[in-house]
Write an enzyme that holds these catalytic residues in place. Structure first.
Site, PDB file in Angstrom:
ATOM      1  N   SER A   1      -5.176   0.792  10.470  1.00 46.56           N
ATOM      2  CA  SER A   1      -5.975  -0.146   9.663  1.00 46.56           C
ATOM      3  C   SER A   1      -5.105  -0.956   8.728  1.00 46.56           C
ATOM      4  O   SER A   1      -5.513  -2.025   8.266  1.00 46.56           O
ATOM      5  CB  SER A   1      -7.058   0.601   8.880  1.00 46.56           C
ATOM      6  OG  SER A   1      -6.503   1.675   8.147  1.00 46.56           O
TER       7      SER A   1
ATOM      8  N   HIS B   1      -2.767   6.479   4.797  1.00 40.82           N
ATOM      9  CA  HIS B   1      -1.329   6.596   5.062  1.00 40.82           C
ATOM     10  C   HIS B   1      -0.807   7.934   4.551  1.00 40.82           C
ATOM     11  O   HIS B   1      -1.249   8.432   3.514  1.00 40.82           O
ATOM     12  CB  HIS B   1      -0.555   5.488   4.337  1.00 40.82           C
ATOM     13  CG  HIS B   1      -0.741   4.117   4.924  1.00 40.82           C
ATOM     14  ND1 HIS B   1      -1.417   3.867   6.088  1.00 40.82           N
ATOM     15  CD2 HIS B   1      -0.290   2.906   4.480  1.00 40.82           C
ATOM     16  CE1 HIS B   1      -1.392   2.562   6.340  1.00 40.82           C
ATOM     17  NE2 HIS B   1      -0.712   1.960   5.381  1.00 40.82           N
TER      18      HIS B   1
ATOM     19  N   LYS C   1      10.237  -3.494   1.333  1.00 39.00           N
ATOM     20  CA  LYS C   1       9.210  -3.622   0.291  1.00 39.00           C
ATOM     21  C   LYS C   1       9.164  -2.355  -0.556  1.00 39.00           C
ATOM     22  O   LYS C   1       9.075  -2.403  -1.786  1.00 39.00           O
ATOM     23  CB  LYS C   1       7.830  -3.860   0.915  1.00 39.00           C
ATOM     24  CG  LYS C   1       7.593  -5.248   1.468  1.00 39.00           C
ATOM     25  CD  LYS C   1       6.221  -5.301   2.139  1.00 39.00           C
ATOM     26  CE  LYS C   1       5.970  -6.629   2.817  1.00 39.00           C
ATOM     27  NZ  LYS C   1       4.692  -6.648   3.552  1.00 39.00           N
TER      28      LYS C   1
ATOM     29  N   CYS D   1       0.813  -1.213   0.000  1.00 38.97           N
ATOM     30  CA  CYS D   1       0.000   0.000   0.000  1.00 38.97           C
ATOM     31  C   CYS D   1       0.854   1.273   0.000  1.00 38.97           C
ATOM     32  O   CYS D   1       0.577   2.220  -0.749  1.00 38.97           O
ATOM     33  CB  CYS D   1      -0.956  -0.002   1.185  1.00 38.97           C
ATOM     34  SG  CYS D   1      -0.166  -0.335   2.779  1.00 38.97           S
TER      35      CYS D   1
END
Length: 343
Positions: free
Chosen positions: A158, A248, A219, A128
């Site tokens: 979350s 985010h 990542k 994400c």
């Protein structure tokens, strides 16, 4: 319009539920819909678009006659994705299982849609935070290329699942009621030690790997290289969990290979699909997670020159990690395949 048999793996979780919202919102052309989950969730009833669907336990044969399989993420992807492909489905997977596999495209549709055509049955959704970052980098990269990226993230709870959301709420309530605070989830439920997230920050997301970087940080490095197909960019990341429920945020510093003013960057970003420039310091206008939750776009602001290097820019980037950072990106991949007759 042709319609497709669609399966959603992880249908009862946050990303799975977001898949359903987006399929309805975007009028995705589905014919039959299968909702799949673990044995624990099997038997639950989900009402979707006026029809009750019974959640089935995900097994290899669940994917018979399925053309598109949307995987919400998790450890089952490694096992079930190849089984779904064997039965004729194209899998769009949100887990990290296949992201760095050279045979699997890692795709953000606005950034590298051409990679979709190279799939061999599985297409990986990036992390994400990576998705949110590359959306802001791509128009600038296209113009002058990027030499170095320094990114610090401020990631909502979350991103660690519903249990982390509940823990933040419970901790805030406990503090307000002057009760002891319990911490059982963050930084990660699987770790031997846990910390309070309410009114705190945790500079660890996922486990530590090489050179004391976390898996989440690496990542962002490896996935950005693969998506942009440029392994010469220097990238360093620090990922931090913050007491925010959703969306985010990222502070991104980039060193470019050529000159670009903040105004030029704003113009490029404003024209890029899926990006909204929200940048007016005089009026205190900039992106914030409170206002970007449940939105599809990635918001960029605080665009300014970094005068410590010849060609540098700073940006503040915010995006809903459950939408564009996960479910929406996967649905957009499926839409691209439908539009270009790739299924």
């Amino acid at each position: 319009m042709k319609k497709y048999n669609v399966a959603i793996l992880g249908a009862t979780g946050a990303v799975g539920q977001e898949f359903l919202k987006l399929i309805e919102e975007r009028n995705f052309p589905f014919n039959e819909l299968k909702l799949l989950a673990s044995e624990r969730s099997a038997g639950k009833v989900i009402n979707f678009m006026g029809k009750d669907y019974i959640v089935e336990e995900a097994k290899p044969d669940s994917f018979k006659d399925v053309q598109i399989a949307l995987f919400a993420g998790g450890s089952t992807s490694k096992t079930l994705a190849p089984e779904a492909v064997k039965r004729g489905a194209v899998v769009i997977d949100n887990s990290s299982a296949f992201r760095m596999d050279p045979e699997v495209p890692l795709v953000v549709p606005e950034v590298n849609p051409e990679a979709i055509k190279q799939h061999k049955g599985i297409i990986a959704n990036p992390n994400c935070s990576t998705i949110i970052m590359v959306m802001a980098l791509k128009p600038i990269y296209n113009a002058v290329k990027i030499k170095r990226i320094v990114v610090s993230t401020y990631q909502a709870v979350s991103g660690a699942g519903k249990e982390a959301i509940d823990e933040l709420s419970n901790q805030v309530t406990a503090i307000m009621e002057k009760r002891p605070v319990e911490a059982n989830i963050l930084p990660s439920a699987s770790l031997p030690k846990h910390y309070q997230i309410a009114f705190n920050l945790l500079p660890q997301i996922d486990v530590f790997v090489d050179d004391d970087y976390t898996k989440e940080e690496m990542k962002m490095v490896h996935e950005t290289h693969k998506i942009l197909n440029d392994y010469n960019i220097g990238i360093t990341a620090t990922t931090v969990r913050v007491p925010v429920y959703r969306s985010h945020s990222e502070s991104i510093n980039i060193e470019l290979n050529g000159p670009m003013s903040p105004e030029e960057a704003k113009q490029l970003l404003a024209r890029f699909p899926g990006v909204i420039v929200q940048d007016n310091p005089a009026e205190m206008v900039y992106p914030m997670p409170l206002y970007t939750s449940d939105r599809n776009e990635v918001y960029v602001g605080r665009i300014r020159a970094d005068k410590t290097v010849p060609h540098g820019l700073n940006m503040w980037v915010v995006g809903d990690q459950i939408r564009k950072g996960a479910a929406l990106n996967a649905v957009q991949i499926a839409e691209y395949m439908v539009e270009h007759n790739l299924i």
